[in-house]
Design a protein around this motif. Structure first.
Motif, PDB file in Angstrom:
ATOM      1  N   TYR A  22       0.834  -1.202   0.000  1.00  0.00           N
ATOM      2  CA  TYR A  22       0.000   0.000   0.000  1.00  0.00           C
ATOM      3  C   TYR A  22       0.873   1.258   0.000  1.00  0.00           C
ATOM      4  O   TYR A  22       0.609   2.219  -0.733  1.00  0.00           O
ATOM      5  CB  TYR A  22      -0.917   0.007   1.223  1.00  0.00           C
ATOM      6  N   ARG A  23       1.907   1.244   0.815  1.00  0.00           N
ATOM      7  CA  ARG A  23       2.795   2.407   0.883  1.00  0.00           C
ATOM      8  C   ARG A  23       3.651   2.509  -0.377  1.00  0.00           C
ATOM      9  O   ARG A  23       3.960   3.614  -0.832  1.00  0.00           O
ATOM     10  CB  ARG A  23       3.674   2.315   2.131  1.00  0.00           C
ATOM     11  N   LEU A  24       4.035   1.360  -0.930  1.00  0.00           N
ATOM     12  CA  LEU A  24       4.785   1.372  -2.184  1.00  0.00           C
ATOM     13  C   LEU A  24       3.948   1.991  -3.300  1.00  0.00           C
ATOM     14  O   LEU A  24       4.434   2.833  -4.072  1.00  0.00           O
ATOM     15  CB  LEU A  24       5.193  -0.053  -2.559  1.00  0.00           C
ATOM     16  N   ALA A  25       2.678   1.585  -3.384  1.00  0.00           N
ATOM     17  CA  ALA A  25       1.788   2.138  -4.408  1.00  0.00           C
ATOM     18  C   ALA A  25       1.555   3.628  -4.186  1.00  0.00           C
ATOM     19  O   ALA A  25       1.480   4.407  -5.149  1.00  0.00           O
ATOM     20  CB  ALA A  25       0.455   1.385  -4.403  1.00  0.00           C
ATOM     21  N   SER A  26       1.459   4.036  -2.929  1.00  0.00           N
ATOM     22  CA  SER A  26       1.277   5.461  -2.629  1.00  0.00           C
ATOM     23  C   SER A  26       2.517   6.260  -3.021  1.00  0.00           C
ATOM     24  O   SER A  26       2.416   7.367  -3.565  1.00  0.00           O
ATOM     25  CB  SER A  26       0.991   5.647  -1.138  1.00  0.00           C
ATOM     26  N   HIS A  27       3.686   5.695  -2.744  1.00  0.00           N
ATOM     27  CA  HIS A  27       4.951   6.352  -3.092  1.00  0.00           C
ATOM     28  C   HIS A  27       5.059   6.515  -4.607  1.00  0.00           C
ATOM     29  O   HIS A  27       5.428   7.589  -5.109  1.00  0.00           O
ATOM     30  CB  HIS A  27       6.107   5.505  -2.552  1.00  0.00           C
ATOM     31  N   LEU A  28       4.719   5.467  -5.337  1.00  0.00           N
ATOM     32  CA  LEU A  28       4.760   5.534  -6.796  1.00  0.00           C
ATOM     33  C   LEU A  28       3.715   6.513  -7.328  1.00  0.00           C
ATOM     34  O   LEU A  28       3.990   7.290  -8.250  1.00  0.00           O
ATOM     35  CB  LEU A  28       4.527   4.147  -7.394  1.00  0.00           C
ATOM     36  N   SER A  29       2.527   6.493  -6.745  1.00  0.00           N
ATOM     37  CA  SER A  29       1.459   7.387  -7.199  1.00  0.00           C
ATOM     38  C   SER A  29       1.866   8.846  -7.049  1.00  0.00           C
ATOM     39  O   SER A  29       1.674   9.660  -7.964  1.00  0.00           O
ATOM     40  CB  SER A  29       0.175   7.122  -6.410  1.00  0.00           C
ATOM     41  N   LEU A  30       2.434   9.181  -5.899  1.00  0.00           N
ATOM     42  CA  LEU A  30       2.878  10.558  -5.681  1.00  0.00           C
ATOM     43  C   LEU A  30       3.969  10.947  -6.673  1.00  0.00           C
ATOM     44  O   LEU A  30       3.989  12.072  -7.180  1.00  0.00           O
ATOM     45  CB  LEU A  30       3.381  10.725  -4.247  1.00  0.00           C
ATOM     46  N   ALA A  31       4.874  10.009  -6.943  1.00  0.00           N
ATOM     47  CA  ALA A  31       5.946  10.288  -7.905  1.00  0.00           C
ATOM     48  C   ALA A  31       5.371  10.568  -9.287  1.00  0.00           C
ATOM     49  O   ALA A  31       5.788  11.513  -9.977  1.00  0.00           O
ATOM     50  CB  ALA A  31       6.917   9.108  -7.964  1.00  0.00           C
ATOM     51  N   PHE A  32       4.399   9.765  -9.707  1.00  0.00           N
ATOM     52  CA  PHE A  32       3.810   9.941 -11.030  1.00  0.00           C
ATOM     53  C   PHE A  32       2.970  11.219 -11.104  1.00  0.00           C
ATOM     54  O   PHE A  32       2.956  11.903 -12.133  1.00  0.00           O
ATOM     55  CB  PHE A  32       2.964   8.719 -11.390  1.00  0.00           C
ATOM     56  N   ILE A  33       2.263  11.531 -10.026  1.00  0.00           N
ATOM     57  CA  ILE A  33       1.479  12.774 -10.007  1.00  0.00           C
ATOM     58  C   ILE A  33       2.408  13.977 -10.085  1.00  0.00           C
ATOM     59  O   ILE A  33       2.169  14.925 -10.849  1.00  0.00           O
ATOM     60  CB  ILE A  33       0.605  12.833  -8.742  1.00  0.00           C
ATOM     61  N   LEU A  34       3.477  13.949  -9.299  1.00  0.00           N
ATOM     62  CA  LEU A  34       4.453  15.036  -9.320  1.00  0.00           C
ATOM     63  C   LEU A  34       5.055  15.189 -10.715  1.00  0.00           C
ATOM     64  O   LEU A  34       5.153  16.303 -11.251  1.00  0.00           O
ATOM     65  CB  LEU A  34       5.548  14.762  -8.292  1.00  0.00           C
ATOM     66  N   TYR A  35       5.444  14.077 -11.304  1.00  0.00           N
ATOM     67  CA  TYR A  35       6.029  14.122 -12.642  1.00  0.00           C
ATOM     68  C   TYR A  35       5.033  14.680 -13.659  1.00  0.00           C
ATOM     69  O   TYR A  35       5.393  15.491 -14.524  1.00  0.00           O
ATOM     70  CB  TYR A  35       6.466  12.719 -13.053  1.00  0.00           C
ATOM     71  N   THR A  36       3.779  14.263 -13.547  1.00  0.00           N
ATOM     72  CA  THR A  36       2.757  14.696 -14.503  1.00  0.00           C
ATOM     73  C   THR A  36       2.536  16.201 -14.449  1.00  0.00           C
ATOM     74  O   THR A  36       2.496  16.874 -15.491  1.00  0.00           O
ATOM     75  CB  THR A  36       1.432  13.960 -14.228  1.00  0.00           C
TER      76      THR A  36
END
Length: 314
Positions: free
Chosen positions: A120-134
């Motif tokens: 869950y935390r891994l997916a959250s970490h990746l999600s934030l990274a992708f949102i930031l990048y976007t």
């Protein structure tokens, strides 16, 4: 990463002390009990490099942002964006720390337990990274490659292009969702449970897809279900992107939008190929890393295309 002395290991004695510190945690006791000091140094530097890279990103953003802000070179809308970017960078760093912390907790007691960070935390970490990048990419495109315009007066054509733009945004959302589902695959090592394609073993829907109770937890905690969901999302995404590409050839669009649509479709099929290869070869790190990188490239193409379509008549 720091040693128990509070500074980076330099001497052999400090490395040994740090290794002994690592041996207190479940990852060593259960998973890496035969690890040597040289192998420990390798994972240490991998983790250290990731942390330093993250801190460097923060510095590269904060220093010029502060300068431009204080020198009055930022407009009010840009100040709002800069604040949002800064908050996202900070949140991403905190989530990274929170994710790593989950792998050090004393919660691995069963014989089949494998010490790992929370999916869950891994997916959250990746999600934030992708949102930031976007949002960073979108803002960069606004300033460096403004969307082209095209005059369309016929209402039927305007309606068709509006639907195309909606489909493009839907595909972008699916790319993001599929990437997040990939984080659950990685977090549960779900790429190792059914290494065949297109069927899972000899079935389209495996028998153990809903073995956990309550049923809902299978979506995020059952490796079989997580892999199945990732397959379905990936197949759906590439199908819709292909449809989007086909429709784009029949619509009046700005010149760069056609190029973006071509790149989007080509990258989608390359990403599917990487995913299947990763699965069939039992998740070797180089191919798996390429597949993960491919998801970011695919998202980039999606952002580019939707940005190119932003100035179409509404």
């Amino acid at each position: 990463m720091e040693t128990i002395r509070g500074k980076n290991a330099k001497t052999e004695a400090e490395w040994i002390a740090e290794f002994e510190n690592y041996q207190r945690f479940p990852e060593f006791k259960i998973k890496n009990s035969e690890m040597t000091l040289s192998e420990f140094k390798w994972i240490w530097f991998m983790e250290f490099g990731h942390r330093m890279w993250g801190r460097a990103i923060g510095a590269v953003f904060a220093i010029p942002a502060t300068y431009f802000w204080l020198s009055g070179k930022l407009s009010k809308p840009m100040k709002i964006r800069v604040l949002a970017f800064g908050l996202l960078i900070g949140a991403q760093g905190l989530m990274g720390w929170y994710m790593v912390k989950s792998g050090l907790e004393d919660r691995f007691h069963g014989e089949s337990d494998i010490p790992r960070v929370s999916q869950y935390r891994l997916a959250s970490h990746l999600s934030l990274a992708f949102i930031l990048y976007t949002v960073l990419l979108w803002s960069a495109l606004d300033n460096l490659l403004p969307a082209q315009t095209i005059e369309i007066t016929k209402q039927s054509v305007i309606k068709a292009t509006r639907k195309l733009r909606m489909l493009a945004h839907s595909c972008k959302g699916l790319v993001f969702l599929t990437a997040v589902s990939g984080a659950f695959v990685a977090g549960l090592d779900a790429g190792l449970v059914y290494n065949s394609f297109p069927k899972m073993a000899d079935r389209w829907i495996p028998d153990d897809i809903l073995v956990l109770s309550p049923k809902l937890v299978n979506m995020t905690e059952n490796p079989t279900t997580v892999q199945f969901n990732h397959r379905v999302l990936g197949t759906t995404t590439v199908s819709l992107i292909t449809l989007l590409w086909w429709l784009s050839r029949r619509r009046m669009l700005p010149p760069r939008a056609y190029t973006a649509a071509n790149c989007f479709a080509a990258m989608a099929w390359l990403q599917v190929g990487l995913g299947i290869t990763t699965l069939l070869t039992y998740v070797p790190t180089p191919i798996a890393a390429s597949h993960q990188s491919g998801s970011l490239m695919l998202l980039s193409m999606a952002v580019w295309l939707t940005h190119e379509l932003k100035r179409l008549p509404k």
